[in-house]
Design a protein around this motif. Sequence first.
Motif, PDB file in Angstrom:
ATOM      1  N   LEU A  10       0.825  -1.204   0.000  1.00 22.95           N
ATOM      2  CA  LEU A  10       0.000   0.000   0.000  1.00 22.95           C
ATOM      3  C   LEU A  10       0.861   1.256   0.000  1.00 22.95           C
ATOM      4  O   LEU A  10       0.560   2.230  -0.701  1.00 22.95           O
ATOM      5  N   ALA A  11       1.943   1.254   0.780  1.00 23.94           N
ATOM      6  CA  ALA A  11       2.818   2.429   0.852  1.00 23.94           C
ATOM      7  C   ALA A  11       3.448   2.730  -0.503  1.00 23.94           C
ATOM      8  O   ALA A  11       3.534   3.888  -0.921  1.00 23.94           O
ATOM      9  N   MET A  12       3.887   1.690  -1.205  1.00 28.77           N
ATOM     10  CA  MET A  12       4.491   1.883  -2.512  1.00 28.77           C
ATOM     11  C   MET A  12       3.477   2.436  -3.501  1.00 28.77           C
ATOM     12  O   MET A  12       3.755   3.371  -4.250  1.00 28.77           O
ATOM     13  N   TYR A  91      10.180   4.312   3.814  1.00 30.61           N
ATOM     14  CA  TYR A  91       9.488   3.029   3.708  1.00 30.61           C
ATOM     15  C   TYR A  91      10.402   1.957   3.118  1.00 30.61           C
ATOM     16  O   TYR A  91      10.473   0.834   3.640  1.00 30.61           O
ATOM     17  N   THR A  92      11.101   2.288   2.038  1.00 31.10           N
ATOM     18  CA  THR A  92      11.979   1.302   1.399  1.00 31.10           C
ATOM     19  C   THR A  92      13.122   0.888   2.334  1.00 31.10           C
ATOM     20  O   THR A  92      13.552  -0.268   2.317  1.00 31.10           O
ATOM     21  N   LEU A  93      13.593   1.831   3.154  1.00 33.45           N
ATOM     22  CA  LEU A  93      14.685   1.513   4.070  1.00 33.45           C
ATOM     23  C   LEU A  93      14.222   0.610   5.208  1.00 33.45           C
ATOM     24  O   LEU A  93      14.848  -0.411   5.505  1.00 33.45           O
ATOM     25  N   ILE A 209      -2.440  -0.829  -8.945  1.00 34.79           N
ATOM     26  CA  ILE A 209      -3.621  -0.207  -8.349  1.00 34.79           C
ATOM     27  C   ILE A 209      -4.135  -1.036  -7.174  1.00 34.79           C
ATOM     28  O   ILE A 209      -4.384  -0.514  -6.090  1.00 34.79           O
ATOM     29  N   THR A 210      -4.293  -2.332  -7.384  1.00 34.61           N
ATOM     30  CA  THR A 210      -4.874  -3.199  -6.362  1.00 34.61           C
ATOM     31  C   THR A 210      -3.838  -3.752  -5.389  1.00 34.61           C
ATOM     32  O   THR A 210      -4.172  -4.096  -4.254  1.00 34.61           O
ATOM     33  N   GLY A 211      -2.594  -3.899  -5.848  1.00 33.21           N
ATOM     34  CA  GLY A 211      -1.545  -4.452  -5.001  1.00 33.21           C
ATOM     35  C   GLY A 211      -1.322  -5.931  -5.176  1.00 33.21           C
ATOM     36  O   GLY A 211      -0.366  -6.488  -4.625  1.00 33.21           O
ATOM     37  N   PHE A 212      -2.167  -6.596  -5.944  1.00 37.78           N
ATOM     38  CA  PHE A 212      -1.996  -8.027  -6.166  1.00 37.78           C
ATOM     39  C   PHE A 212      -2.220  -8.360  -7.639  1.00 37.78           C
ATOM     40  O   PHE A 212      -2.748  -7.557  -8.406  1.00 37.78           O
TER      41      PHE A 212
END
Length: 231
Positions: A10-12, A91-93, A209-212
């Motif tokens: 979600l963060a990405m 977030y990536t870190l 968009i959906t993450g999956f």
Amino acid sequence: MKIIKEKHSLAMRWTHWVNFPILTIMIWSGMLIYWANDTYTFGLFGHTFFRFFPDWFNIALNIPKRLSEGMAFHFLFMWFFTINGVVYILYTLFSGEWRELAPNWNSFKEAWQVLLHDLHVRKMAPPQKKYNAAQRIAYTAIIIMGFGSLITGLAIYKPVQFNTLTWLCGGYHAARIEHFVLTIGYVFFFIIHVVQVVLAGWRNFQSVITGFEVTDDQPNRIIKPISSDEK
């Protein structure tokens, strides 16, 4: 059998989609500011052969005489651009996803192989994990470019208050050129990125968009040849 595979967090997805309208507004408002001092041209012996934004272009987009509006939008949305970038990097870190994004020693060689595969010159694509080598290089480069835009932008915005940054950029005029070149880099990145998304197909776009991603679970089967004794 269909299986659901988690692909993007979600963060990405949030930072990715928020960044798109922010950068669009930043580029648009930057053009309004650039109109007031349109100095970058290609010329020789006093003759101008090419201007980045000719008069017909500025008039078509209603850019002239909107300097104050451009500055207001640019200096407001630069904070959203900065905050969104900081959130993404943190977030990536902390999530460890930087391991999937950071290029390694073989990335440049593999990126060339990815390019040849995309151009249908090479049949086999190099092995990849979540991102291929070309994506790792491009996404890392865009983070560095964002940091460069922030530094050069501050050097232009407050050259006296941030005189150290201005000096590191090579002076006010050099910082302005660097900021302009980085903006052109964003435009090229957008074009290439959109083309790559189209080539990757709707399923890949939907996952951002959906993450999956919904995939077919079809395990590889090894077919054993029938020997003469088994006939």
